[in-house]
Design a protein around this motif. Sequence first.
Motif, PDB file in Angstrom:
ATOM      1  N   ARG A 102     -10.242  -0.668  -3.086  1.00  0.00           N
ATOM      2  CA  ARG A 102     -10.269   0.616  -2.388  1.00  0.00           C
ATOM      3  C   ARG A 102     -11.518   1.428  -2.747  1.00  0.00           C
ATOM      4  O   ARG A 102     -12.017   2.191  -1.942  1.00  0.00           O
ATOM      5  CB  ARG A 102      -9.024   1.424  -2.737  1.00  0.00           C
ATOM      6  N   GLU A 103     -12.015   1.252  -3.931  1.00  0.00           N
ATOM      7  CA  GLU A 103     -13.178   2.018  -4.384  1.00  0.00           C
ATOM      8  C   GLU A 103     -14.506   1.436  -3.905  1.00  0.00           C
ATOM      9  O   GLU A 103     -15.549   2.051  -4.095  1.00  0.00           O
ATOM     10  CB  GLU A 103     -13.178   2.113  -5.910  1.00  0.00           C
ATOM     11  N   ARG A 149       2.196  -5.646  -9.925  1.00  0.00           N
ATOM     12  CA  ARG A 149       1.211  -4.814 -10.638  1.00  0.00           C
ATOM     13  C   ARG A 149      -0.205  -5.351 -10.481  1.00  0.00           C
ATOM     14  O   ARG A 149      -1.142  -4.589 -10.333  1.00  0.00           O
ATOM     15  CB  ARG A 149       1.581  -4.695 -12.112  1.00  0.00           C
ATOM     16  N   ALA A 150      -0.340  -6.681 -10.517  1.00  0.00           N
ATOM     17  CA  ALA A 150      -1.667  -7.269 -10.340  1.00  0.00           C
ATOM     18  C   ALA A 150      -2.188  -6.969  -8.938  1.00  0.00           C
ATOM     19  O   ALA A 150      -3.368  -6.652  -8.759  1.00  0.00           O
ATOM     20  CB  ALA A 150      -1.623  -8.772 -10.577  1.00  0.00           C
ATOM     21  N   ASP A 151      -1.307  -7.051  -7.940  1.00  0.00           N
ATOM     22  CA  ASP A 151      -1.714  -6.730  -6.568  1.00  0.00           C
ATOM     23  C   ASP A 151      -2.121  -5.265  -6.446  1.00  0.00           C
ATOM     24  O   ASP A 151      -3.105  -4.945  -5.791  1.00  0.00           O
ATOM     25  CB  ASP A 151      -0.592  -7.026  -5.580  1.00  0.00           C
ATOM     26  N   ALA A 152      -1.374  -4.384  -7.068  1.00  0.00           N
ATOM     27  CA  ALA A 152      -1.699  -2.958  -7.028  1.00  0.00           C
ATOM     28  C   ALA A 152      -3.038  -2.690  -7.713  1.00  0.00           C
ATOM     29  O   ALA A 152      -3.863  -1.920  -7.209  1.00  0.00           O
ATOM     30  CB  ALA A 152      -0.600  -2.136  -7.691  1.00  0.00           C
ATOM     31  N   ARG A 153      -3.269  -3.330  -8.838  1.00  0.00           N
ATOM     32  CA  ARG A 153      -4.536  -3.160  -9.557  1.00  0.00           C
ATOM     33  C   ARG A 153      -5.703  -3.692  -8.717  1.00  0.00           C
ATOM     34  O   ARG A 153      -6.757  -3.057  -8.617  1.00  0.00           O
ATOM     35  CB  ARG A 153      -4.453  -3.875 -10.905  1.00  0.00           C
ATOM     36  N   ARG A 154      -5.500  -4.840  -8.077  1.00  0.00           N
ATOM     37  CA  ARG A 154      -6.525  -5.414  -7.213  1.00  0.00           C
ATOM     38  C   ARG A 154      -6.818  -4.483  -6.043  1.00  0.00           C
ATOM     39  O   ARG A 154      -7.965  -4.241  -5.683  1.00  0.00           O
ATOM     40  CB  ARG A 154      -6.051  -6.781  -6.702  1.00  0.00           C
ATOM     41  N   TYR A 155      -5.779  -3.938  -5.440  1.00  0.00           N
ATOM     42  CA  TYR A 155      -5.954  -3.024  -4.314  1.00  0.00           C
ATOM     43  C   TYR A 155      -6.734  -1.776  -4.739  1.00  0.00           C
ATOM     44  O   TYR A 155      -7.641  -1.343  -4.040  1.00  0.00           O
ATOM     45  CB  TYR A 155      -4.593  -2.621  -3.743  1.00  0.00           C
ATOM     46  N   ARG A 156      -6.382  -1.198  -5.883  1.00  0.00           N
ATOM     47  CA  ARG A 156      -7.108  -0.005  -6.351  1.00  0.00           C
ATOM     48  C   ARG A 156      -8.584  -0.311  -6.572  1.00  0.00           C
ATOM     49  O   ARG A 156      -9.447   0.511  -6.282  1.00  0.00           O
ATOM     50  CB  ARG A 156      -6.463   0.540  -7.617  1.00  0.00           C
ATOM     51  N   PHE A 157      -8.886  -1.495  -7.075  1.00  0.00           N
ATOM     52  CA  PHE A 157     -10.272  -1.887  -7.283  1.00  0.00           C
ATOM     53  C   PHE A 157     -11.012  -1.989  -5.953  1.00  0.00           C
ATOM     54  O   PHE A 157     -12.096  -1.434  -5.777  1.00  0.00           O
ATOM     55  CB  PHE A 157     -10.331  -3.227  -8.029  1.00  0.00           C
TER      56      PHE A 157
END
Length: 60
Positions: free
Chosen positions: A12-13, A2-10
């Motif tokens: 990506r923007e 989840r932390a990796d996914a949250r980091r990736y979403r950040f």
Amino acid sequence: VRADARRYRFVRELAWYVDQAAYVYDIGNSRSPWPSERAPVDADDAEAAIDAAMGKGGAE
């Protein structure tokens, strides 16, 4: 995960993410020295190029 996914979403923007992926994978003729020859690139284009480089058929 989840932390990796949250980091990736950040990341990506961020504009540099798309700009750098466009340059690395030469999306939209981004390496052209003439701006008039470059096409607009968005995050979806960048992700498709990254997926292709990783050998994925598409987003999971």
